[in-house]
Design an enzyme around this catalytic site. Structure first.
Site, PDB file in Angstrom:
ATOM      1  N   CYS A 186      26.600  11.387  51.635  1.00  0.00           N
ATOM      2  CA  CYS A 186      26.548  11.152  53.070  1.00  0.00           C
ATOM      3  C   CYS A 186      25.757   9.884  53.360  1.00  0.00           C
ATOM      4  O   CYS A 186      24.679   9.673  52.805  1.00  0.00           O
ATOM      5  CB  CYS A 186      25.933  12.301  53.863  1.00  0.00           C
ATOM      6  SG  CYS A 186      26.880  13.808  53.753  1.00  0.00           S
TER       7      CYS A 186
ATOM      8  N   ARG B  44      28.564   6.516  49.312  1.00  0.00           N
ATOM      9  CA  ARG B  44      27.748   7.730  49.415  1.00  0.00           C
ATOM     10  C   ARG B  44      28.574   8.948  49.801  1.00  0.00           C
ATOM     11  O   ARG B  44      28.063  10.068  49.811  1.00  0.00           O
ATOM     12  CB  ARG B  44      26.641   7.531  50.450  1.00  0.00           C
ATOM     13  CG  ARG B  44      25.660   6.448  50.086  1.00  0.00           C
ATOM     14  CD  ARG B  44      24.602   6.334  51.143  1.00  0.00           C
ATOM     15  NE  ARG B  44      23.777   7.509  51.208  1.00  0.00           N
ATOM     16  CZ  ARG B  44      22.652   7.698  50.533  1.00  0.00           C
ATOM     17  NH1 ARG B  44      22.226   6.759  49.726  1.00  0.00           N
ATOM     18  NH2 ARG B  44      21.965   8.815  50.652  1.00  0.00           N
TER      19      ARG B  44
ATOM     20  N   TRP C 173      30.054  13.345  52.426  1.00  0.00           N
ATOM     21  CA  TRP C 173      30.389  13.987  51.153  1.00  0.00           C
ATOM     22  C   TRP C 173      30.145  15.474  51.414  1.00  0.00           C
ATOM     23  O   TRP C 173      29.011  15.882  51.654  1.00  0.00           O
ATOM     24  CB  TRP C 173      29.479  13.467  50.042  1.00  0.00           C
ATOM     25  CG  TRP C 173      29.816  13.980  48.679  1.00  0.00           C
ATOM     26  CD1 TRP C 173      30.771  13.488  47.829  1.00  0.00           C
ATOM     27  CD2 TRP C 173      29.194  15.063  47.976  1.00  0.00           C
ATOM     28  NE1 TRP C 173      30.774  14.195  46.660  1.00  0.00           N
ATOM     29  CE2 TRP C 173      29.821  15.178  46.726  1.00  0.00           C
ATOM     30  CE3 TRP C 173      28.177  15.966  48.299  1.00  0.00           C
ATOM     31  CZ2 TRP C 173      29.463  16.136  45.778  1.00  0.00           C
ATOM     32  CZ3 TRP C 173      27.819  16.923  47.366  1.00  0.00           C
ATOM     33  CH2 TRP C 173      28.460  17.000  46.128  1.00  0.00           C
TER      34      TRP C 173
ATOM     35  N   ASN D 217      22.251  13.846  56.942  1.00  0.00           N
ATOM     36  CA  ASN D 217      22.436  13.794  55.492  1.00  0.00           C
ATOM     37  C   ASN D 217      21.432  14.763  54.888  1.00  0.00           C
ATOM     38  O   ASN D 217      20.250  14.704  55.218  1.00  0.00           O
ATOM     39  CB  ASN D 217      22.170  12.364  55.000  1.00  0.00           C
ATOM     40  CG  ASN D 217      22.107  12.269  53.487  1.00  0.00           C
ATOM     41  OD1 ASN D 217      22.716  13.069  52.781  1.00  0.00           O
ATOM     42  ND2 ASN D 217      21.363  11.305  52.978  1.00  0.00           N
ATOM     43  N   GLY D 218      21.909  15.676  54.030  1.00  0.00           N
ATOM     44  CA  GLY D 218      20.996  16.647  53.413  1.00  0.00           C
ATOM     45  C   GLY D 218      21.539  18.052  53.598  1.00  0.00           C
ATOM     46  O   GLY D 218      22.733  18.239  53.843  1.00  0.00           O
TER      47      GLY D 218
ATOM     48  N   GLU E 224      27.571   8.979  27.261  1.00  0.00           N
ATOM     49  CA  GLU E 224      27.788   8.127  28.425  1.00  0.00           C
ATOM     50  C   GLU E 224      29.237   7.619  28.458  1.00  0.00           C
ATOM     51  O   GLU E 224      29.861   7.570  29.522  1.00  0.00           O
ATOM     52  CB  GLU E 224      26.786   6.956  28.399  1.00  0.00           C
ATOM     53  CG  GLU E 224      26.962   5.907  29.462  1.00  0.00           C
ATOM     54  CD  GLU E 224      26.901   6.432  30.900  1.00  0.00           C
ATOM     55  OE1 GLU E 224      26.509   7.592  31.120  1.00  0.00           O
ATOM     56  OE2 GLU E 224      27.302   5.682  31.799  1.00  0.00           O
TER      57      GLU E 224
ATOM     58  N   LYS F 232      31.735   8.391  31.568  1.00  0.00           N
ATOM     59  CA  LYS F 232      32.409   7.325  32.318  1.00  0.00           C
ATOM     60  C   LYS F 232      33.913   7.547  32.276  1.00  0.00           C
ATOM     61  O   LYS F 232      34.595   7.409  33.276  1.00  0.00           O
ATOM     62  CB  LYS F 232      32.042   5.973  31.692  1.00  0.00           C
ATOM     63  CG  LYS F 232      31.906   4.865  32.655  1.00  0.00           C
ATOM     64  CD  LYS F 232      30.521   4.693  33.234  1.00  0.00           C
ATOM     65  CE  LYS F 232      29.927   5.941  33.829  1.00  0.00           C
ATOM     66  NZ  LYS F 232      28.558   5.807  34.228  1.00  0.00           N
TER      67      LYS F 232
ATOM     68  N   GLU G 144      34.995  10.640  34.349  1.00  0.00           N
ATOM     69  CA  GLU G 144      34.650  10.462  35.757  1.00  0.00           C
ATOM     70  C   GLU G 144      35.687   9.633  36.516  1.00  0.00           C
ATOM     71  O   GLU G 144      36.006   9.935  37.657  1.00  0.00           O
ATOM     72  CB  GLU G 144      33.287   9.752  35.796  1.00  0.00           C
ATOM     73  CG  GLU G 144      32.726   9.473  37.139  1.00  0.00           C
ATOM     74  CD  GLU G 144      31.369   8.748  37.055  1.00  0.00           C
ATOM     75  OE1 GLU G 144      31.087   8.108  36.019  1.00  0.00           O
ATOM     76  OE2 GLU G 144      30.611   8.815  38.029  1.00  0.00           O
TER      77      GLU G 144
ATOM     78  N   HIS H 161      30.871  21.257  13.457  1.00  0.00           N
ATOM     79  CA  HIS H 161      30.314  22.571  13.794  1.00  0.00           C
ATOM     80  C   HIS H 161      31.080  23.240  14.926  1.00  0.00           C
ATOM     81  O   HIS H 161      30.543  24.145  15.576  1.00  0.00           O
ATOM     82  CB  HIS H 161      28.828  22.436  14.151  1.00  0.00           C
ATOM     83  CG  HIS H 161      27.986  21.997  12.996  1.00  0.00           C
ATOM     84  ND1 HIS H 161      27.737  22.804  11.905  1.00  0.00           N
ATOM     85  CD2 HIS H 161      27.381  20.815  12.733  1.00  0.00           C
ATOM     86  CE1 HIS H 161      26.992  22.145  11.029  1.00  0.00           C
ATOM     87  NE2 HIS H 161      26.769  20.920  11.508  1.00  0.00           N
TER      88      HIS H 161
ATOM     89  N   LYS I  92      27.866   8.580  45.091  1.00  0.00           N
ATOM     90  CA  LYS I  92      26.941   7.777  44.295  1.00  0.00           C
ATOM     91  C   LYS I  92      25.568   8.416  44.190  1.00  0.00           C
ATOM     92  O   LYS I  92      24.975   8.484  43.126  1.00  0.00           O
ATOM     93  CB  LYS I  92      26.826   6.397  44.956  1.00  0.00           C
ATOM     94  CG  LYS I  92      25.886   5.435  44.251  1.00  0.00           C
ATOM     95  CD  LYS I  92      26.567   4.793  43.099  1.00  0.00           C
ATOM     96  CE  LYS I  92      25.702   3.840  42.319  1.00  0.00           C
ATOM     97  NZ  LYS I  92      26.173   3.726  40.935  1.00  0.00           N
TER      98      LYS I  92
END
Ligand code: M6R
Length: 620
Positions: free
Chosen positions: A2, A27, A74, A100-101, A494, A498, A501, A517, A615
Site C-alpha cells: 500500500c 508498493r 496491496w 497503510n497497515g 536467491e 528470483k 517470483e 537427501h 515491494k
C-alpha cells in the site's frame, strides 16, 4: 504494501497525486484511488486495477482538486475491488481516509459503530476510520480533534491520511507504518516512501512514530499524538528523480540489474580504499566487544544475511542468520555481547522490525543494515549502516542484494579486525574440515583490494549475453533447481527465489550436498540444474552435479572464468571474472538475476509487479 500520497499547497493537486501513485505502484497494484477537495466538496474516484485504470477514470470525470490524498493498494482485508479500494469514506462522504497497515481491532470497532447506526460498504479494516471520525464530528469535535480521538481507538499498525469536507487541511499520522513529509516550494507532500514525490522535492521530514501532521495551503504543522508541537529536521535526500524512473528501460528490474556496477561503487566509496574497511560510525575497536552475531531478515535480504553469516563464521566469529518472522516469536538466546543485525532494503519490513524490537528489548546490541535513511529500522536499531544502493523500484530485489552482501563483507572485515568473537581463550576454535586443498577454514578477510574490482567484474557479467540464450533454450523445463555450497548456497536460494517470483515457474534452491537427501527424487531430464561454483570447495559441488547429470538433468554451471574442469563437465556455462571466492557469489548472482529476467520476459510476465507481491511488506 500500500502506498499513500497527499498534497496540499498552490495549484491543482490532482496531477501530483496521480504521479505520486504511479511512483508508488511498486508498493501495491490491486487498486488505486484519490480523494480531492474542490468546490463541490470531496470527490472520490477509485478503481480496481493498476493506476492506468484510475487515470482513465479521473480523465473521464474531469476531476480537479486543490488538495487531496491518494492510495495504491496491496490487499490484506478484502479482495481487490472498487469497493475495497481506498480512499474510504463515511456514509455521507464528508470524511475520506487512506490507510497503510492493519487495524487489528477493526471487528470490534465495526460492531460498535454498527450499533450506532453506521453502515459499511467494504470488507476492509480501514473503513472504520472515517466512520470513527464522522462520529466525533457529529458530536461537535473539530476535524483535528476528531482525527486524534479516532486514531486513539486504533490497535495495530497504520499510516493514515485524511481530508474532511469544508476544511482545507490534510491530517496524517503514523504508527508502525512509514510516512514521510516532502517539503516543496509551492506545496507539501505526504507519502509512504520518498520516490513518490522526488520529482517535486528532495527535502524530506521522516515522521517519528505517532507524530501527527497537518498540511494546508500555508504549510505544515507537526505535533505529538498528545498535541504538543514538535520540530523535526528537514533532510535533503541524495536520490534524484531519475534514479526512480525507468528512463529508456522497459522494466525497472533490468535497469536495476544494469545499475549494479554504479550502485556497488557507491556502496564501497570511501570504505575500502585501504587495507582495512572504513565504516562511518564504526571506528577501529568499536566492535571489539562483540562475541557473536545473529542476523534477522526476510526474502532476498535473508539470503544476503546468510551470505554475511558465512563470511563471519569463516573469520572465526560465531554467526547465524534467522528468518525474521521466526526470530520474532522464537528468538535465539543472546547476551550483551551479541550483535543482532537486521538486514532490510526498505527498513520497513514488518517481520524484520518485529525481530528488531524483540532484540532491542534484550541485552543485545542492534544494527540495521538498510538502504533507506530515515527508515524505521535505521531509527530503531542502536546503529545503522547504509548500503547506498539508490532507490530500488522493481519488486524483485537485485542491486540491493549485491550492495547488502558487499556491505556485510566490509562489516565482516571490520569485526574481524576488531577482534570480535569468543576467541581461543574461551576454547572456541574453528573445527577442522576436509575441504579441498587450497581452501582455508579461517579467513582473515577477502583478499586485500579484491572488493574494489567488484563493480568492474559485475559490469563484465551484466554485459554477458549468455543468460538470455539459456533462458530461451530451457524455457520448456518442468522445474529449475539451483544448488550451491558455502556462499554459493544463499546465492542458489536467491537465484531460485528470483526465478519463481517473476516467472511463476517451479524453482527451488538447495545446498548442493542436500540434493541426494531427498530432492534428487524429483530430478528428471526436464529438471534444469543451475549449479553455483565460487572457486572454493567446487570439487564437491561437481560431485553433486554428476549425481543429477546421471539422472539426465541438463546442467547450467555458473562459475569462475578459469574453471576449465567445471566448464567441461557441465552442459552450459555462465562464466564470471576470477575473483576471491568470498565475493564470487555476488558475480554468480548477477547471472542468475539475468536468467530469471529473460525467462520472465519470454513468458511475458509482469516483471516489475509480479502477481500477489509488493515491494515493501509492512504487515506480519
Ligand atoms: O525491504 P526488505 O529487504 O526487508 O524486504 C524483504 C523481502 O520482502 C524482499 O527481500 C523480497 O523477498 C524481495 N522483494 C524478493 O525479490
Amino acid at each position: 504494501m500500500c502506498g499513500i500520497i497527499g498534497r496540499a499547497g498552490d495549484g491543482d493537486a490532482l496531477a501530483s497525486l496521480l504521479t505520486g501513485l504511479k511512483n508508488l505502484e511498486y508498493r501495491g497494484y490491486d487498486s488505486a484511488g484519490v480523494a480531492v477537495r474542490n468546490r463541490d466538496g470531496i470527490d472520490v474516484c477509485k478503481r480496481e486495477g493498476e493506476t492506468d485504470v484510475l487515470d482513465a477514470a479521473v480523465a473521464e470525470r474531469n476531476l480537479t482538486g486543490d488538495s487531496g490524498i491518494g492510495h495504491t493498494r496491496w490487499s490484506t482485508h478484502g479482495a481487490p475491488s472498487d469497493a475495497n479500494a481506498h480512499p474510504h469514506t463515511d456514509e455521507d462522504g464528508r470524511v475520506a481516509v487512506v490507510h497503510n497497515g492493519i487495524i487489528r481491532n477493526y471487528e470490534s470497532l465495526r460492531r460498535e459503530l454498527r450499533e450506532d447506526g453506521h453502515r459499511f460498504t467494504s470488507e476492509t479494516d480501514s473503513e472504520v476510520v472515517p466512520h470513527l471520525v464522522a462520529r466525533e464530528l457529529d458530536a461537535g469535535a473539530t476535524p483535528e480533534a476528531a482525527f486524534r480521538t479516532a486514531v486513539d481507538r486504533l490497535e495495530g499498525s497504520y499510516a493514515l491520511a485524511m481530508v474532511v469536507e469544508d476544511d482545507d487541511a490534510i491530517y496524517a499520522t503514523r504508527h508502525g507504518s512509514p510516512l514521510v513529509l516532502g517539503v516543496g516550494d509551492d506545496g507539501n507532500y505526504l507519502a509512504s516512501d520518498v520516490p513518490a514525490f522526488l520529482e517535486f522535492t528532495d527535502r524530506v521530514i521522516y515522521l517519528e512514530e505517532d507524530d501527527l501532521a497537518v498540511l494546508d495551503e500555508e504549510g505544515y504543522r507537526l505535533t505529538t499524538r498528545g498535541g504538543e508541537t514538535v520540530e523535526r529536521a528537514v533532510e535533503t535526500v541524495d536520490w534524484t528523480a531519475g534514479d526512480a524512473q525507468k528512463g529508456v528501460y522497459t522494466h525497472f528490474m533490468r535497469k536495476e540489474i544494469d545499475e549494479q556496477p554504479a550502485s556497488l561503487r557507491q556502496t564501497l566509496e570511501g570504505r575500502s580504499e585501504g587495507p582495512e574497511a572504513v565504516l562511518e560510525g564504526f571506528p577501529p575497536g568499536s566492535l571489539s566487544e562483540v562475541s557473536d552475531v545473529v542476523f534477522v531478515a526476510c526474502g532476498t535480504s535473508y539470503h544476503a544475511a546468510m551470505y554475511g553469516s558465512t563470511l563471519l563464521r569463516r573469520r572465526g566469529i560465531p554467526a547465524t542468520a534467522m528468518r525474521a518472522n521466526e526470530f520474532a516469536h522464537d528468538p535465539m538466546p543472546v547476551s550483551d555481547r551479541t550483535l543482532v543485525i537486521a538486514v532490510t532494503q526498505s527498513g520497513e519490513t514488518a517481520d524484520t522490525l518485529a525481530s528488531l524490537r524483540v532484540a532491542n528489548g534484550s541485552p543485545a546490541r542492534t544494527l540495521a543494515v538498510t538502504n533507506v535513511v530515515g527508515s524505521s529500522a535505521a531509527r530503531e536499531a542502536n546503529d545503522a549502516m547504509f548500503i547506498r544502493a539508490g532507490p530500488e523500484i522493481g519488486v524483485a530485489a537485485t542491486k540491493t542484494f549485491s550492495s547488502q552482501v558487499a556491505s556485510l563483507a566490509l562489516l565482516a572485515d571490520r569485526l574481524y579486525a576488531d577482534g570480535a568473537g569468543i576467541g581461543a581463550d574461551a576454547g572456541v576454535r574453528m573445527p577442522a574440515t576436509s575441504m579441498a586443498e587450497g581452501s582455508s577454514t579461517t579467513d582473515g578477510g577477502t583478499e586485500a583490494g579484491t572488493i574494489r574490482s567488484l563493480p568492474e567484474d559485475v559490469e563484465t557479467v551484466v554485459n554477458d549475453g549468455g543468460a538470455s540464450r539459456l533462458a530461451k533454450q530451457y524455457a520448456d523445463a518442468d522445474s529449475y533447481f539451483f544448488i550451491g555450497r558455502g556462499v554459493g548456497y544463499p546465492v542458489a536460494l536467491e537465484g531460485a527465489l528470483k526465478f519463481k517470483e517473476i516467472t511463476y515457474e517451479h524453482a527451488e534452491g538447495f545446498a548442493a550436498g542436500e540434493l541426494k537427501h531427498g530432492p534428487l527424487a524429483l530430478v528428471t531430464p526436464s529438471t534444469v540444474i543451475v549449479a553455483v561454483f565460487t572457486g572454493r570447495d567446487d570439487e564437491r559441488t561437481l560431485h553433486n552435479v554428476r549425481e543429477a547429470q546421471t539422472r539426465g538433468a541438463p546442467i547450467i554451471g555458473v562459475g569462475p572464468e578459469s574453471a576449465t574442469e567445471i566448464r567441461e563437465a557441465v552442459d552450459e556455462y555462465l562464466p564470471f571474472p576470477d575473483t576471491d571466492p568470498e565475493l564470487a557469489g555476488i558475480l554468480a548472482n548477477v547471472h542468475l538475476q539475468l536468467l530469471a529476467y529473460h525467462a520472465a520476459e519470454i513468458r511475458d510476465r509482469a516483471i516489475d509487479k509480479p502477481r500477489n507481491l509488493a515491494k515493501s511488506v509492512t504487515v506480519e
